[in-house]
Design a protein around this motif. Structure first.
Motif, short mmCIF file in Angstrom:
data_model
loop_
_atom_site.label_atom_id
_atom_site.label_comp_id
_atom_site.label_asym_id
_atom_site.label_seq_id
_atom_site.Cartn_x
_atom_site.Cartn_y
_atom_site.Cartn_z
N ASN A 226 -17.24 -0.35 -5.34
CA ASN A 226 -18.32 0.64 -5.36
C ASN A 226 -18.45 1.45 -4.07
OD1 ASN A 226 -19.00 -0.13 -7.96
ND2 ASN A 226 -20.54 -1.59 -7.29
N THR A 227 -17.63 1.14 -3.05
CA THR A 227 -17.86 1.81 -1.76
C THR A 227 -16.64 2.53 -1.18
OG1 THR A 227 -17.42 -0.28 -0.61
CG2 THR A 227 -19.73 0.28 -1.00
N VAL A 228 -15.42 2.07 -1.46
CA VAL A 228 -14.26 2.62 -0.74
C VAL A 228 -13.45 3.59 -1.58
CG1 VAL A 228 -14.12 0.52 0.66
CG2 VAL A 228 -12.64 0.74 -1.34
N ASN A 229 -12.68 4.44 -0.89
CA ASN A 229 -11.77 5.37 -1.59
C ASN A 229 -10.31 5.12 -1.21
OD1 ASN A 229 -11.56 6.56 1.00
ND2 ASN A 229 -13.16 8.05 0.53
N THR A 230 -10.07 4.13 -0.36
CA THR A 230 -8.71 3.76 0.05
C THR A 230 -8.67 2.25 0.30
OG1 THR A 230 -8.45 5.89 1.17
CG2 THR A 230 -6.88 4.18 1.74
N ILE A 231 -7.57 1.62 -0.09
CA ILE A 231 -7.38 0.19 0.18
C ILE A 231 -6.13 0.01 1.04
CG2 ILE A 231 -6.76 -2.04 -0.85
CD1 ILE A 231 -9.59 -1.53 -1.47
N LEU A 232 -6.27 -0.80 2.11
CA LEU A 232 -5.11 -1.24 2.88
C LEU A 232 -4.85 -2.70 2.51
CD1 LEU A 232 -5.87 0.18 6.45
CD2 LEU A 232 -4.51 1.23 4.64
N ASP A 233 -3.69 -2.96 1.90
CA ASP A 233 -3.33 -4.31 1.49
C ASP A 233 -2.41 -4.91 2.56
OD1 ASP A 233 -2.82 -6.36 -0.90
OD2 ASP A 233 -0.90 -5.93 0.04
N ILE A 234 -2.81 -6.08 3.08
CA ILE A 234 -1.98 -6.78 4.07
C ILE A 234 -1.35 -7.99 3.40
CG2 ILE A 234 -1.93 -7.99 6.28
CD1 ILE A 234 -4.27 -6.34 7.20
N SER A 235 -0.04 -7.96 3.25
CA SER A 235 0.69 -9.10 2.71
C SER A 235 2.10 -9.11 3.29
CB SER A 235 0.73 -9.07 1.18
OG SER A 235 1.24 -7.85 0.71
N TYR A 236 2.57 -10.31 3.55
CA TYR A 236 3.89 -10.50 4.17
C TYR A 236 4.03 -9.65 5.45
CZ TYR A 236 5.05 -12.75 -0.25
OH TYR A 236 5.05 -13.59 -1.35
N LYS A 237 2.96 -9.60 6.23
CA LYS A 237 2.90 -8.93 7.54
C LYS A 237 2.98 -7.40 7.44
CE LYS A 237 4.95 -12.94 9.81
NZ LYS A 237 6.04 -13.45 10.67
N LYS A 238 2.97 -6.85 6.24
CA LYS A 238 3.05 -5.41 6.07
C LYS A 238 1.70 -4.85 5.63
CE LYS A 238 7.99 -4.90 5.15
NZ LYS A 238 9.00 -4.32 4.26
N VAL A 239 1.40 -3.63 6.09
CA VAL A 239 0.17 -2.93 5.72
C VAL A 239 0.55 -1.81 4.75
CG1 VAL A 239 -1.84 -1.67 6.55
CG2 VAL A 239 -0.81 -3.43 7.99
N THR A 240 0.09 -1.92 3.51
CA THR A 240 0.42 -0.93 2.48
C THR A 240 -0.85 -0.20 2.04
OG1 THR A 240 2.16 -2.41 1.68
CG2 THR A 240 1.57 -0.57 0.26
N LYS A 241 -0.75 1.12 1.96
CA LYS A 241 -1.92 1.95 1.64
C LYS A 241 -1.94 2.29 0.14
CE LYS A 241 -3.86 6.49 2.85
NZ LYS A 241 -3.65 7.69 3.68
N TYR A 242 -3.13 2.20 -0.46
CA TYR A 242 -3.34 2.59 -1.86
C TYR A 242 -4.56 3.52 -1.91
CZ TYR A 242 -0.27 -1.32 -3.10
OH TYR A 242 0.80 -2.18 -3.20
N ILE A 243 -4.43 4.63 -2.58
CA ILE A 243 -5.55 5.57 -2.72
C ILE A 243 -6.38 5.16 -3.93
CG2 ILE A 243 -6.22 7.98 -3.10
CD1 ILE A 243 -4.89 7.46 -0.40
#
Length: 631
Positions: A226-243
């Motif tokens: 309900n609050t964000v418009n972007t997600i940063l996923d941290i897995s296996y030491k990598k930062v992946t961006k999702y809109i």
């Protein structure tokens, strides 16, 4: 405002913690960070403040950190209380230093204008008033009053010293200060942890309409959604961006994995085919050149790596091997719970298989009810009786252990002395404590690890009645999903307190709702409760139901118009007072005493000015009243 990080990484003792950090924060960035416990979410927040933690990443791109325009950062952990003897109100007002300074200046200038109506003083006054209005001087008090109320602070709390508040309350005060500080970027690490559902819902609305950037680390799925418009996923030491919001992220992540896996498998088949052709024809002189070209085709390919599955490793437990209780599990008759006074009164029959969620504002008695049923505190009045063959398991949100100096294995064995060590190790292994992990001391465990240990101890005994006080606190998203899965399939009875609305929605078949009036049982789930609550609010306030968005917008515009008109009148009165003073000085000049006509003209001018001032003052009062009603 722009804050850009390109091709960065973070290491600890030479070991990479995070790689491929590429991040752009602008004014409208509303970012959520997700990942397993220990993945590096809080580390990334710290690196945004302490840039020295960042170093060059593994990609070919140039490592850069750029800040364009104002870029102040507010982080909850940074906020401290310089003087704990200050009252809550003093501490909150301290968030508006410039407004308070302008108020003092306006007060001094108002007194000065009683004697000095020079153009310089008048201009200084009007400029100060303009600045005061721009900074929100007419509305800042209402802003902090609403926030204090929504965060559960009463009128009496305002006069209490900071030192007299509990740890959770002090965290909320620090959080309030952070929000009121209006930094360019807010960094929020688990902001919903100490808030009840009403405060979480208010904070959602506040952040949804927040005009500046924020980054949230949270395990609350509904809050993120309900609050964000972007997600940063941290897995296996990598930062992946999702809109997109959390739901969009989950969908994209699954689709990306499936697509990349198909692309990988397709490429592997093509490599296999080309290798087969090479092996088939490489020994034939007429085909050798063609065969070699197949190897070159493989070499020229941009290789697709096999995608890593999301790390979904978590605890597991089959609870349904327990012995069933009788049909009637618990009877509460005129039960009054509290400490020095009654917080709530309730009568209730809990039947086998019911899953009852307990929700409500902080301090209304939810945890007190569970502790009273468990026997930790005595009931103030009334009776508690358990049914036939009820075996209870109790989870305390404070995560209190028998001995914090114990190792994990020692703590488990102390709670379950009849358990063989091999069985204890097997049970702990199911909750992700394997090998040498069982020799860790309790005092070095994270919040999530302590939750897993407590759940392991409780669930090992296969209780048929679970009493759980905030069991999802400290669990990461995978852990929450697993606990939901276990409890959804559980055939026993559950009574649980939670502020996690998604968790309540998934588990609860019925509700007990606490508020300042006491406690009330509802024989339906959370979604039905919210629908009925919304309907009842509409019934009690029918006018709110028919005010469209456009009309609300007009109300806001009207409020701003009133404020502008008040400022305009203030300036006009100031000018008239200056003019009146000037003519009064003329009136008392000796050279004008003998000029009767001039004296009459001056007197007439002064009277006209006085009439205008009276009219404007009346107009100011009317507008101020209209403004108060509009707001």
């Amino acid at each position: 405002m722009k804050y850009i990080i390109k091709n960065a990484s973070i290491s600890l003792s030479g070991e990479p913690i995070l790689t491929d950090i590429n991040l752009e924060i602008i004014d409208t960035s509303h970012i959520g960070i997700v990942g397993r416990n220990g993945a590096g979410k809080t580390t990334l927040l710290n690196a945004l403040i302490h840039n020295e933690m960042l170093e060059e990443g593994l990609a070919d791109a140039k490592f850069e950190i750029n800040k364009i325009g104002p870029c102040t950062i507010g982080y909850l952990e940074q906020i401290t209380f310089n003087d704990e003897n200050r009252t809550l109100l003093e501490e909150i007002k301290n968030c508006y230093p410039e407004i308070l300074e302008l108020e003092q200046k306006l007060e001094k200038l108002t007194k000065k204008l009683e004697e000095d109506f020079s153009e310089k003083t008048i201009n200084e006054y009007t400029n100060t008033l303009d600045r005061y209005e721009v900074l929100g001087g007419y509305s800042y008090q209402k802003e902090y009053e609403i926030m204090l109320k929504k965060f559960g602070f009463s009128e009496m709390d305002k006069e209490k010293s900071i030192s007299s508040f509990s740890g959770g309350e002090r965290t909320k005060i620090a959080f309030l200060k952070l929000l009121l500080g209006k930094q360019d970027i807010l960094l929020l690490d688990e902001p919903t942890n100490h808030l009840d559902i009403e405060a979480i819902e208010w904070l959602e609305t506040y952040l949804k309409n927040y005009k500046k950037a924020f980054i949230i680390v949270s395990h609350d799925r509904m809050f993120l959604n309900n609050t964000v418009n972007t997600i940063l996923d941290i897995s296996y030491k990598k930062v992946t961006k999702y809109i997109g919001n959390y739901e969009s992220y989950e969908k994209q992540k699954k689709e990306n994995y499936e697509k990349t896996l198909k692309d990988y498998e397709r490429q592997q088949k093509e490599i296999e085919r080309l290798n087969a052709l090479y092996e088939k024809f490489r020994a034939k002189p007429t085909k050798a050149k063609m065969a070699l070209s197949k190897l070159h085709m493989i070499e020229r390919m941009e290789k697709i790596e096999r995608p890593l599955r999301a790390n979904e490793k978590t605890f597991k437990m089959n609870l349904n091997k327990m012995e069933a209780s009788g049909k009637n599990v618990l009877s509460l008759k005129d039960l009054e719970v509290g400490y020095d006074h009654t917080l709530a009164k309730i009568s209730l029959e809990i039947m086998q298989g019911q899953k009852i969620g307990v929700i409500g504002a902080n301090g209304t008695g939810k945890s007190t009810l569970l502790k009273t049923i468990k026997g930790i505190i005595k009931p103030m009045k009334g009776h508690i009786s358990f049914g036939y063959h009820v075996h209870m398991g109790y989870f305390d949100q404070n995560l209190e252990m028998i001995n914090n100096e114990h190792t994990i294995l020692e703590e488990f064995k102390a709670s379950l002395p009849d358990c063989l060590e091999s069985d204890a190790r097997s049970a702990l292994g199911a909750f992700l404590f394997s090998g040498n992990d069982v020799n860790k001391k309790i005092n070095v465990l994270s919040g999530g690890e302590k939750v897993r240990l407590q759940l392991c101890k409780i669930l090992y005994e296969k209780p048929n009645f679970l009493i759980l006080d905030e069991p999802t606190n400290h669990l990461d998203l995978i852990g929450k999903q697993q606990l939901e899965s276990i409890l959804t399939s559980y055939k026993g009875t559950i009574l649980f307190v939670s502020h996690d609305r998604y968790f309540v929605k998934k588990i609860a078949s019925d509700l007990i709702v606490f508020n300042e009036m006491g406690a009330k049982f509802y024989s339906f789930d959370y979604e039905t409760y919210k629908e009925k609550e919304k309907f009842l609010k509409q019934q009690s306030q029918p006018e709110a139901k028919i005010i469209p968005t456009e009309q609300k917008k007009k109300k806001a515009e009207l409020s701003n118009d009133y404020k502008k008109e008040l400022t305009k009148i203030d300036k006009e009165i100031t000018k008239l007072e200056a003019e009146k003073k000037k003519w009064n000085e003329e009136l008392y000049k000796v050279e004008n005493y003998t000029d009767y006509q001039k004296m009459q003209d001056l007197q007439k001018k002064i009277e006209e000015i006085e009439k205008k001032i009276v009219f404007l003052e009346k107009r100011w009062e009317d507008i101020a009243k209209d403004l108060e009603e509009t707001e």
